[in-house]
Design a protein around this motif. Structure first.
Motif, short mmCIF file in Angstrom:
data_model
loop_
_atom_site.label_atom_id
_atom_site.label_comp_id
_atom_site.label_asym_id
_atom_site.label_seq_id
_atom_site.Cartn_x
_atom_site.Cartn_y
_atom_site.Cartn_z
N GLY A 193 1.91 2.56 -1.81
CA GLY A 193 0.86 3.28 -2.53
C GLY A 193 -0.51 2.96 -1.98
N THR A 194 -1.48 3.76 -2.39
CA THR A 194 -2.87 3.60 -1.97
C THR A 194 -3.71 3.31 -3.20
OG1 THR A 194 -2.54 5.14 -0.15
CG2 THR A 194 -4.81 4.66 -0.78
N VAL B 71 -3.37 1.66 -8.25
CA VAL B 71 -2.48 1.93 -7.12
C VAL B 71 -1.55 3.07 -7.51
CG1 VAL B 71 -0.77 0.99 -5.54
CG2 VAL B 71 -2.60 -0.47 -6.41
N THR C 188 -0.43 -6.55 0.13
CA THR C 188 -1.16 -5.73 1.09
C THR C 188 -1.24 -6.47 2.42
OG1 THR C 188 -3.32 -4.73 1.59
CG2 THR C 188 -3.32 -6.69 0.21
N GLY D 174 -8.85 2.02 -1.34
CA GLY D 174 -8.34 2.57 -0.09
C GLY D 174 -7.30 1.70 0.57
N MET D 175 -7.11 0.46 0.09
CA MET D 175 -6.09 -0.41 0.67
C MET D 175 -4.68 0.14 0.43
SD MET D 175 -7.19 -4.37 -0.04
CE MET D 175 -8.36 -5.22 1.04
N THR D 176 -3.78 -0.17 1.36
CA THR D 176 -2.38 0.20 1.21
C THR D 176 -1.62 -0.98 0.60
OG1 THR D 176 -2.47 1.67 3.12
CG2 THR D 176 -0.30 0.91 2.42
#
Length: 405
Positions: A82-83, A224, A246, A288-290
């Motif tokens: 997810g982002t 997320v 992450t 914006g992190m995955t």
């Protein structure tokens, strides 16, 4: 004759290779076991009870491996990617066109709601507000004068005149409000508290209406968003927590909670969209992190047996249990399967000895034993399989009847 001998020798060699690789065929093994059992039965009958043989030959117990039935919870694990987005995010947009006269848009600066970010040239709007305010003052004075004249009994002020004056007063108040709104639009303020993003707006730039000036992210918590398969629908109502990781922080896990999920499945992917909230009071996580999200759900303790204990027939799946030394078949329903363990639904008490190896050769009511019991019996002088005893008993059993020895 030599050719026939060569053919027979080749067949024997091929059969030996086949037996070494695939094992002896069942029919051959059964025939050999039957012949051995008959021979041992005849020998035991000839030796008599005094020699340790079973009267009438008897049938030996089948050696099997057993495992006690355990109650174990089954853990459902779902993985997804997810982002992250900020809990609250806003774009600061210019409502009107104008020239920029002041800028407070330093990137990554924390601002509070209402802080001034951009100031546009507002000279015209300031003058419009003064004009509207003057007109309102004049209208107020007119209404106040008419009220004094009516109170003194002056008949020159009619009801129509007084009504027109009050309407003009209301229009003047509305014009003041419009002028104030136009003046306020020349000042762009932060709609929410958060961090400013990058902006290329500088003093002297000309903005148009609906131009995006800067973005603000409130990253005290992140949301997320990820997709789960259709089979996850049954556990979403019960699952509250998720574990996310992450690549930016290798080896660290962040706990979150499910806050919402969609009310329908995607027609193409057959998946459901889920949102989980992760606290970010330290500010180390960025929008914006995955994230790799893992959802865990543990069921109530269920009967668990080795996969080798399951047997199949036309009636379905079943297991064999040790019922006081006798084989008993119990029908089961397979719930889950993972690696070499199977979770079942069956009317079997915890701790019951379940046959994990050797169940394929059993029949209902057949006598069974375990390798431990066989070794224990051999050490205690009990009959070996086939009726023979160890030591002196073995010699007595093999001696023919009437032998002086």
């Amino acid at each position: 004759m030599r050719r026939l001998f060569s053919v027979i020798f080749s067949v024997v060699i091929l059969f030996a290779i086949y037996a070494a690789v695939f094992g002896m065929p069942d029919r051959v093994t059964s025939a050999l076991n039957l012949e051995t059992a008959e021979a041992q039965g005849d020998q035991a009958a000839a030796a008599g009870p005094a020699a340790g043989g079973r009267p009438g030959g008897g049938s030996r117990a089948t050696t099997v491996m057993t495992t006690p039935l355990e109650l174990q919870p089954f853990e459902v694990v779902l993985n997804a990617l997810g982002t992250a987005v900020a809990l609250r995010s806003a774009d600061v947009v210019s409502d009107t066109a104008g020239e920029v006269t002041q800028v407070n848009l330093s990137a990554n600066t924390t601002v509070a709601a209402g802080d001034v970010l951009v100031q546009l040239d507002a000279r015209t709007q300031t003058l419009d507000l003064e004009i509207a305010q003057a007109q309102l003052d004049q209208a107020n004075e007119t209404v106040a004068r008419y009220d004094r004249l009516r109170a003194s009994g002056n008949s020159t002020v009619t009801d129509v005149t007084l009504s027109d004056a009050r309407i003009a007063q209301r229009l003047a108040e509305a014009n003041v409000g419009l002028a104030q709104v136009a003046l306020d639009d020349r000042t762009l303020r932060a709609p929410i508290a958060g961090k400013l993003g990058l902006s290329d707006i500088e003093v002297g730039d000309q903005l148009s209406a609906n131009d995006v000036v800067v973005t603000i992210d409130n990253d005290e918590a992140l949301l997320v968003e990820f997709e789960l398969p259709e089979r996850a629908i049954g556990i979403l109502q019960d699952v509250q927590t998720v574990v996310a990781s992450t690549p930016s922080f290798t080896g660290r896990n962040f706990e979150g909670e499910v806050v919402s999920f969609d009310s329908r499945l995607d027609d193409v992917t057959r998946s459901v969209t889920v949102k989980a909230r992760i606290d970010n009071a330290s500010g180390e996580l960025w929008p914006g992190m995955t994230f790799a999200v893992r959802i865990l759900q543990e069921s109530d303790p269920l009967p668990a047996v080795p996969a080798t204990a399951i047997t199949w027939s036309r009636a379905g799946s079943s297991v064999w249990i040790d019922a006081d030394g006798k084989a008993e078949q119990v029908a089961v329903t397979i719930l889950y399967r993972r690696d070499s363990t199977v979770w079942i639904d069956a009317d079997i008490a915890a701790g019951t000895a379940v046959i994990s190896e050797g169940a394929q050769k059993l029949r209902a009511g057949a006598a069974i034993t375990t390798p431990d019991a066989v070794r224990s019996g051999a050490r205690d002088g009990a009959p070996r399989e086939g009726g023979a005893r160890v030591g002196a008993d073995a010699s007595a059993q093999t001696a023919p009847a009437g032998d002086p020895t």
